[in-house]
Design a protein around this motif. Sequence first.
Motif, PDB file in Angstrom:
ATOM      1  N   ARG A   5       0.872  -1.188   0.000  1.00  0.00           N
ATOM      2  CA  ARG A   5       0.000   0.000   0.000  1.00  0.00           C
ATOM      3  C   ARG A   5       0.902   1.230   0.000  1.00  0.00           C
ATOM      4  O   ARG A   5       1.671   1.438   0.935  1.00  0.00           O
ATOM      5  CB  ARG A   5      -0.909  -0.029   1.223  1.00  0.00           C
ATOM      6  CG  ARG A   5      -1.853   1.142   1.333  1.00  0.00           C
ATOM      7  CD  ARG A   5      -2.692   0.979   2.604  1.00  0.00           C
ATOM      8  NE  ARG A   5      -3.406   2.177   2.935  1.00  0.00           N
ATOM      9  CZ  ARG A   5      -4.693   2.356   2.723  1.00  0.00           C
ATOM     10  NH1 ARG A   5      -5.418   1.400   2.185  1.00  0.00           N
ATOM     11  NH2 ARG A   5      -5.286   3.480   3.075  1.00  0.00           N
ATOM     12  N   LEU A   6       0.803   2.018  -1.054  1.00  0.00           N
ATOM     13  CA  LEU A   6       1.588   3.240  -1.158  1.00  0.00           C
ATOM     14  C   LEU A   6       0.677   4.424  -0.887  1.00  0.00           C
ATOM     15  O   LEU A   6      -0.433   4.486  -1.420  1.00  0.00           O
ATOM     16  CB  LEU A   6       2.192   3.368  -2.558  1.00  0.00           C
ATOM     17  CG  LEU A   6       2.993   2.166  -3.073  1.00  0.00           C
ATOM     18  CD1 LEU A   6       3.421   2.400  -4.511  1.00  0.00           C
ATOM     19  CD2 LEU A   6       4.200   1.910  -2.200  1.00  0.00           C
ATOM     20  N   GLU A   7       1.132   5.359  -0.079  1.00  0.00           N
ATOM     21  CA  GLU A   7       0.330   6.547   0.247  1.00  0.00           C
ATOM     22  C   GLU A   7       1.187   7.784   0.089  1.00  0.00           C
ATOM     23  O   GLU A   7       2.336   7.816   0.516  1.00  0.00           O
ATOM     24  CB  GLU A   7      -0.208   6.463   1.677  1.00  0.00           C
ATOM     25  CG  GLU A   7      -1.107   5.271   1.904  1.00  0.00           C
ATOM     26  CD  GLU A   7      -1.755   5.278   3.284  1.00  0.00           C
ATOM     27  OE1 GLU A   7      -2.312   6.333   3.655  1.00  0.00           O
ATOM     28  OE2 GLU A   7      -1.682   4.244   3.968  1.00  0.00           O
ATOM     29  N   ARG A   8       0.632   8.810  -0.547  1.00  0.00           N
ATOM     30  CA  ARG A   8       1.338  10.067  -0.760  1.00  0.00           C
ATOM     31  C   ARG A   8       0.363  11.223  -0.604  1.00  0.00           C
ATOM     32  O   ARG A   8      -0.827  11.095  -0.871  1.00  0.00           O
ATOM     33  CB  ARG A   8       1.920  10.159  -2.175  1.00  0.00           C
ATOM     34  CG  ARG A   8       2.916   9.107  -2.551  1.00  0.00           C
ATOM     35  CD  ARG A   8       4.268   9.312  -1.857  1.00  0.00           C
ATOM     36  NE  ARG A   8       5.188   8.256  -2.210  1.00  0.00           N
ATOM     37  CZ  ARG A   8       5.188   7.044  -1.679  1.00  0.00           C
ATOM     38  NH1 ARG A   8       4.298   6.722  -0.772  1.00  0.00           N
ATOM     39  NH2 ARG A   8       6.079   6.144  -2.047  1.00  0.00           N
ATOM     40  N   SER A   9       0.923  12.376  -0.245  1.00  0.00           N
ATOM     41  CA  SER A   9       0.160  13.613  -0.294  1.00  0.00           C
ATOM     42  C   SER A   9       0.634  14.339  -1.548  1.00  0.00           C
ATOM     43  O   SER A   9       1.801  14.730  -1.653  1.00  0.00           O
ATOM     44  CB  SER A   9       0.422  14.464   0.945  1.00  0.00           C
ATOM     45  OG  SER A   9      -0.305  15.668   0.848  1.00  0.00           O
ATOM     46  N   LEU A  10      -0.257  14.442  -2.532  1.00  0.00           N
ATOM     47  CA  LEU A  10       0.063  15.071  -3.806  1.00  0.00           C
ATOM     48  C   LEU A  10      -0.810  16.304  -3.977  1.00  0.00           C
ATOM     49  O   LEU A  10      -2.029  16.189  -4.022  1.00  0.00           O
ATOM     50  CB  LEU A  10      -0.178  14.087  -4.965  1.00  0.00           C
ATOM     51  CG  LEU A  10       0.556  12.746  -4.876  1.00  0.00           C
ATOM     52  CD1 LEU A  10       0.084  11.812  -5.978  1.00  0.00           C
ATOM     53  CD2 LEU A  10       2.064  12.951  -4.954  1.00  0.00           C
ATOM     54  N   HIS A  11      -0.192  17.464  -4.036  1.00  0.00           N
ATOM     55  CA  HIS A  11      -0.928  18.730  -4.146  1.00  0.00           C
ATOM     56  C   HIS A  11      -1.974  18.846  -3.039  1.00  0.00           C
ATOM     57  O   HIS A  11      -3.081  19.318  -3.271  1.00  0.00           O
ATOM     58  CB  HIS A  11      -1.605  18.866  -5.513  1.00  0.00           C
ATOM     59  CG  HIS A  11      -0.669  18.778  -6.674  1.00  0.00           C
ATOM     60  ND1 HIS A  11       0.341  19.693  -6.889  1.00  0.00           N
ATOM     61  CD2 HIS A  11      -0.585  17.873  -7.680  1.00  0.00           C
ATOM     62  CE1 HIS A  11       1.001  19.347  -7.982  1.00  0.00           C
ATOM     63  NE2 HIS A  11       0.466  18.257  -8.477  1.00  0.00           N
ATOM     64  N   GLY A  12      -1.614  18.362  -1.836  1.00  0.00           N
ATOM     65  CA  GLY A  12      -2.528  18.443  -0.701  1.00  0.00           C
ATOM     66  C   GLY A  12      -3.633  17.398  -0.708  1.00  0.00           C
ATOM     67  O   GLY A  12      -4.541  17.450   0.123  1.00  0.00           O
ATOM     68  N   VAL A  13      -3.572  16.430  -1.627  1.00  0.00           N
ATOM     69  CA  VAL A  13      -4.581  15.370  -1.703  1.00  0.00           C
ATOM     70  C   VAL A  13      -3.932  14.065  -1.278  1.00  0.00           C
ATOM     71  O   VAL A  13      -2.849  13.708  -1.740  1.00  0.00           O
ATOM     72  CB  VAL A  13      -5.142  15.225  -3.147  1.00  0.00           C
ATOM     73  CG1 VAL A  13      -6.127  14.084  -3.238  1.00  0.00           C
ATOM     74  CG2 VAL A  13      -5.755  16.539  -3.608  1.00  0.00           C
ATOM     75  N   HIS A  14      -4.604  13.340  -0.362  1.00  0.00           N
ATOM     76  CA  HIS A  14      -4.108  12.048   0.097  1.00  0.00           C
ATOM     77  C   HIS A  14      -4.457  10.994  -0.961  1.00  0.00           C
ATOM     78  O   HIS A  14      -5.621  10.758  -1.257  1.00  0.00           O
ATOM     79  CB  HIS A  14      -4.734  11.683   1.451  1.00  0.00           C
ATOM     80  CG  HIS A  14      -4.172  10.436   2.050  1.00  0.00           C
ATOM     81  ND1 HIS A  14      -2.947  10.406   2.654  1.00  0.00           N
ATOM     82  CD2 HIS A  14      -4.665   9.176   2.111  1.00  0.00           C
ATOM     83  CE1 HIS A  14      -2.708   9.183   3.085  1.00  0.00           C
ATOM     84  NE2 HIS A  14      -3.736   8.408   2.758  1.00  0.00           N
ATOM     85  N   VAL A  15      -3.424  10.361  -1.569  1.00  0.00           N
ATOM     86  CA  VAL A  15      -3.614   9.378  -2.647  1.00  0.00           C
ATOM     87  C   VAL A  15      -3.103   8.025  -2.152  1.00  0.00           C
ATOM     88  O   VAL A  15      -2.020   7.926  -1.573  1.00  0.00           O
ATOM     89  CB  VAL A  15      -2.868   9.801  -3.931  1.00  0.00           C
ATOM     90  CG1 VAL A  15      -3.045   8.760  -5.033  1.00  0.00           C
ATOM     91  CG2 VAL A  15      -3.349  11.169  -4.399  1.00  0.00           C
ATOM     92  N   VAL A  16      -3.905   6.979  -2.394  1.00  0.00           N
ATOM     93  CA  VAL A  16      -3.576   5.617  -1.967  1.00  0.00           C
ATOM     94  C   VAL A  16      -3.535   4.716  -3.196  1.00  0.00           C
ATOM     95  O   VAL A  16      -4.438   4.755  -4.027  1.00  0.00           O
ATOM     96  CB  VAL A  16      -4.623   5.087  -0.964  1.00  0.00           C
ATOM     97  CG1 VAL A  16      -4.320   3.647  -0.576  1.00  0.00           C
ATOM     98  CG2 VAL A  16      -4.711   5.983   0.256  1.00  0.00           C
ATOM     99  N   LEU A  17      -2.481   3.909  -3.300  1.00  0.00           N
ATOM    100  CA  LEU A  17      -2.324   2.965  -4.405  1.00  0.00           C
ATOM    101  C   LEU A  17      -1.971   1.607  -3.826  1.00  0.00           C
ATOM    102  O   LEU A  17      -1.092   1.505  -2.969  1.00  0.00           O
ATOM    103  CB  LEU A  17      -1.213   3.452  -5.335  1.00  0.00           C
ATOM    104  CG  LEU A  17      -0.897   2.643  -6.577  1.00  0.00           C
ATOM    105  CD1 LEU A  17      -0.372   3.566  -7.670  1.00  0.00           C
ATOM    106  CD2 LEU A  17       0.087   1.526  -6.327  1.00  0.00           C
ATOM    107  N   THR A  18      -2.642   0.559  -4.293  1.00  0.00           N
ATOM    108  CA  THR A  18      -2.375  -0.800  -3.837  1.00  0.00           C
ATOM    109  C   THR A  18      -1.927  -1.646  -5.019  1.00  0.00           C
ATOM    110  O   THR A  18      -2.528  -1.582  -6.091  1.00  0.00           O
ATOM    111  CB  THR A  18      -3.639  -1.423  -3.202  1.00  0.00           C
ATOM    112  OG1 THR A  18      -4.087  -0.588  -2.141  1.00  0.00           O
ATOM    113  CG2 THR A  18      -3.362  -2.814  -2.663  1.00  0.00           C
ATOM    114  N   CYS A  19      -0.850  -2.433  -4.796  1.00  0.00           N
ATOM    115  CA  CYS A  19      -0.355  -3.363  -5.816  1.00  0.00           C
ATOM    116  C   CYS A  19       0.331  -4.519  -5.097  1.00  0.00           C
ATOM    117  O   CYS A  19       0.610  -4.441  -3.909  1.00  0.00           O
ATOM    118  CB  CYS A  19       0.606  -2.674  -6.779  1.00  0.00           C
ATOM    119  SG  CYS A  19       2.083  -1.974  -5.997  1.00  0.00           S
ATOM    120  N   GLU A  20       0.600  -5.598  -5.839  1.00  0.00           N
ATOM    121  CA  GLU A  20       1.287  -6.740  -5.253  1.00  0.00           C
ATOM    122  C   GLU A  20       2.706  -6.366  -4.853  1.00  0.00           C
ATOM    123  O   GLU A  20       3.341  -5.525  -5.484  1.00  0.00           O
ATOM    124  CB  GLU A  20       1.363  -7.895  -6.263  1.00  0.00           C
ATOM    125  CG  GLU A  20       0.111  -8.697  -6.357  1.00  0.00           C
ATOM    126  CD  GLU A  20       0.257  -9.904  -7.281  1.00  0.00           C
ATOM    127  OE1 GLU A  20       1.365 -10.148  -7.815  1.00  0.00           O
ATOM    128  OE2 GLU A  20      -0.752 -10.593  -7.462  1.00  0.00           O
TER     129      GLU A  20
END
Length: 194
Positions: A5-20
């Motif tokens: 699970r990758l999480e970042r704050s991009l331009h003030g938006v919390h973005v979550v990405l899931t991959c194997e």
Amino acid sequence: MGLARLERSLHGVHVVLTCEDGAEDQGEWVMEVLGQLPPGGLIPGRTLRFGWSSIRLEPRGGALVVTEPDFEGDPLNGWHDDITVTLRVQGSMLETAQEVEVEPRFPRYTDKVTAVPGWEQSPRVALARATAPEAADSGWLIVPPGSLSHAPSEQFPVFELLRRRPALLSALALPGGWVVEFDGDTLLGYGRPG
């Protein structure tokens, strides 16, 4: 295999990405691409083309979750949180294009592939791409050896290869005019006739 699970704050938006596990480097690259969107570009519900596939930003619990078409279910209408299929296929397509040193020309997962009867039963097949595919057509033709069938060819979307013969997807970003040969899941060779 587990999920990362990758999480970042991009331009003030919390973005979550899931991959194997093992696809994190590609996931990080997706995060970098999303970070390069202009401020205000991370819009809930926005769909972005990603090579052969699409990703969509789904709003959930104060975050935007990166999703891919539901390739195990209905990719034309459903979305899935784990974007591993998009990343793996994209990676295999890029690897083949880089191996022959050509600029990749990704078909869309919804574009049509044409196949001559007998292709699924034959371990050995050739794939040829038209030099100028039409809209919504990948330009790819799959032919088993010695094919002289007068039966009509079959057409189906690129994503159907995930269920029917996934190894063939690795060649589909080669540009028009290329021919590729497979034996089972092994890419035997490729070339550009003429």
